[in-house]
Design an enzyme around this catalytic site. Structure first.
Site, PDB file in Angstrom:
ATOM      1  N   GLY A 141      61.198  80.388  31.851  1.00 29.12           N
ATOM      2  CA  GLY A 141      60.097  80.127  32.953  1.00 29.12           C
ATOM      3  C   GLY A 141      60.055  78.715  33.166  1.00 29.12           C
ATOM      4  O   GLY A 141      59.267  77.857  33.574  1.00 29.12           O
TER       5      GLY A 141
ATOM      6  N   GLY B 213      59.273  76.755  36.384  1.00 28.69           N
ATOM      7  CA  GLY B 213      57.877  76.855  36.983  1.00 28.69           C
ATOM      8  C   GLY B 213      57.263  75.456  36.722  1.00 28.69           C
ATOM      9  O   GLY B 213      57.949  74.578  35.709  1.00 28.69           O
TER      10      GLY B 213
ATOM     11  N   MET C 294      54.604  74.713  34.779  1.00 31.31           N
ATOM     12  CA  MET C 294      54.312  74.343  33.350  1.00 31.31           C
ATOM     13  C   MET C 294      55.654  74.594  32.652  1.00 31.31           C
ATOM     14  O   MET C 294      55.739  73.966  31.381  1.00 31.31           O
ATOM     15  CB  MET C 294      53.658  75.886  32.750  1.00 31.31           C
ATOM     16  CG  MET C 294      52.007  75.678  33.256  1.00 31.31           C
ATOM     17  SD  MET C 294      51.158  74.103  32.691  1.00 31.31           S
ATOM     18  CE  MET C 294      51.407  74.229  30.865  1.00 31.31           C
TER      19      MET C 294
ATOM     20  N   GLY D 257      52.399  81.474  26.873  1.00 33.32           N
ATOM     21  CA  GLY D 257      51.463  80.932  27.653  1.00 33.32           C
ATOM     22  C   GLY D 257      51.117  81.667  29.004  1.00 33.32           C
ATOM     23  O   GLY D 257      50.902  81.118  29.839  1.00 33.32           O
TER      24      GLY D 257
ATOM     25  N   HIS E   3      40.888  79.551  41.118  1.00 33.53           N
ATOM     26  CA  HIS E   3      42.320  78.959  41.192  1.00 33.53           C
ATOM     27  C   HIS E   3      43.191  78.839  42.190  1.00 33.53           C
ATOM     28  O   HIS E   3      42.556  79.361  43.380  1.00 33.53           O
ATOM     29  CB  HIS E   3      43.240  80.083  40.109  1.00 33.53           C
ATOM     30  CG  HIS E   3      42.889  79.892  38.483  1.00 33.53           C
ATOM     31  ND1 HIS E   3      41.924  80.590  38.244  1.00 33.53           N
ATOM     32  CD2 HIS E   3      43.439  79.189  37.706  1.00 33.53           C
ATOM     33  CE1 HIS E   3      41.480  80.436  36.935  1.00 33.53           C
ATOM     34  NE2 HIS E   3      42.654  79.373  36.669  1.00 33.53           N
TER      35      HIS E   3
ATOM     36  N   LYS F 219      48.151  82.065  42.668  1.00 31.92           N
ATOM     37  CA  LYS F 219      47.962  82.650  41.384  1.00 31.92           C
ATOM     38  C   LYS F 219      47.918  84.216  41.475  1.00 31.92           C
ATOM     39  O   LYS F 219      47.157  84.542  42.233  1.00 31.92           O
ATOM     40  CB  LYS F 219      46.767  82.323  40.523  1.00 31.92           C
ATOM     41  CG  LYS F 219      46.513  82.706  39.138  1.00 31.92           C
ATOM     42  CD  LYS F 219      45.385  82.343  38.558  1.00 31.92           C
ATOM     43  CE  LYS F 219      45.162  82.825  37.314  1.00 31.92           C
ATOM     44  NZ  LYS F 219      46.304  83.019  36.439  1.00 31.92           N
TER      45      LYS F 219
END
Length: 277
Positions: free
Chosen positions: A9, A12, A14, A75, A132, A136
């Site tokens: 990931g 992204g 994060m 995560g 959020h 999301k």
């Protein structure tokens, strides 16, 4: 000794944040960065795999890593207690593997959740509102689920919270008897309010994430724990001593797992929707 980290990931928000932290922190090196087009075999050779993907993808990432003897830091949202229990059984007795699951890397968020669990014994009326960014994809958030589960555990001897009219859709989704309301709005990163009602008073425990910098310290603490993890560890509160006493463990609620997405329709894995809890 240098720890080799593979990030699934990585494209992204994060993923990019974690990649930068790994590259700038002594004792770590970026072994591989995987996006939605990368074969999972690219993670082979890593000491720790960091999964910041999507709820429907995360299971396959963890399974592949565990099958190949690689420790994992998760995560990503969507890890219900049923899924966690299955994982615990799968790796029970193995001293060479461990999985750390962190719904939220923010220290402030973890503190707010721990305080909420403490207050849960003093109030019978409790609800959660989590807000959020509009992008999301899952709701309720992993942090809201974790908070509700810990509230439920703290009230084991007291019974469920008071949640009148819970048959009405507008009353939110119940997790461990706690109504959880999810807002998805432009202009917001992440916010959670746990509202307690009592005779003639209310108490609100709020946490507001203003930037991704809030996750940096928690990510490094979780990475350090993942390097030597054995078994399954859930929550940053299990990694960091908050000085608030031992939190409840073994969450009891089972939350529906988000349906598997079509990977061909996802141009890149964007972890915003998973870790910004």
């Amino acid at each position: 000794m240098t720890t080799r980290v593979a990030i699934v990931g990585v494209t992204g928000t994060m993923g990019r944040l974690i990649s930068g932290l790994v590259e700038e922190t002594d004792g770590y090196e970026l072994h591989a960065g995987l996006d939605s087009r990368s074969p999972l075999s690219d993670m082979l050779g890593a000491d720790v795999v960091v999964d910041v993907t999507l709820p429907g993808v995360s299971q396959s990432v963890v399974d592949f890593a565990v099958d190949n003897g690689i420790r994992v830091l998760v995560g990503t949202s969507g890890w219900s207690q049923a899924r966690i229990t299955t994982l615990e059984r799968r790796i029970r007795g193995r001293s060479d593997i461990g999985v750390v699951i962190v719904p939220n890397f923010s220290i402030g968020s973890v503190v707010a959740t721990a305080v909420s669990a403490m207050l849960a014994r003093l109030f019978d009326s409790i609800e959660i509102v989590e807000t959020h960014q509009a992008a999301k994809v899952d709701s309720p958030s992993g942090t809201a689920v974790r908070t509700a589960e810990l509230i439920g555990l703290a009230r084991t001897e007291l019974g469920p919270v008071s949640a009148p009219h819970n048959d009405q859709r507008a009353r939110g989704q119940q997790v461990s008897s706690v109504p959880v309301h999810s807002l998805r709005l432009d202009g917001v990163l992440a916010r959670q309010d746990v509202i307690f009602g009592g005779a003639g008073e209310t108490v609100t425990i709020s946490h507001n994430t203003l930037s991704a910098n809030a996750y940096r310290r928690g990510i490094l603490l979780a990475l350090d724990a993942a390097r030597t993890a054995v078994g399954v560890t859930v929550g940053l509160d299990q990694v960091v001593d908050l000085g608030l006493g031992a939190p409840p463990t073994a969450p009891a609620a089972i939350v529906a797992i988000v349906a598997e997405p079509d990977l061909d329709s996802v141009p890149e894995i964007d972890a915003d929707s998973e870790v910004f809890e």
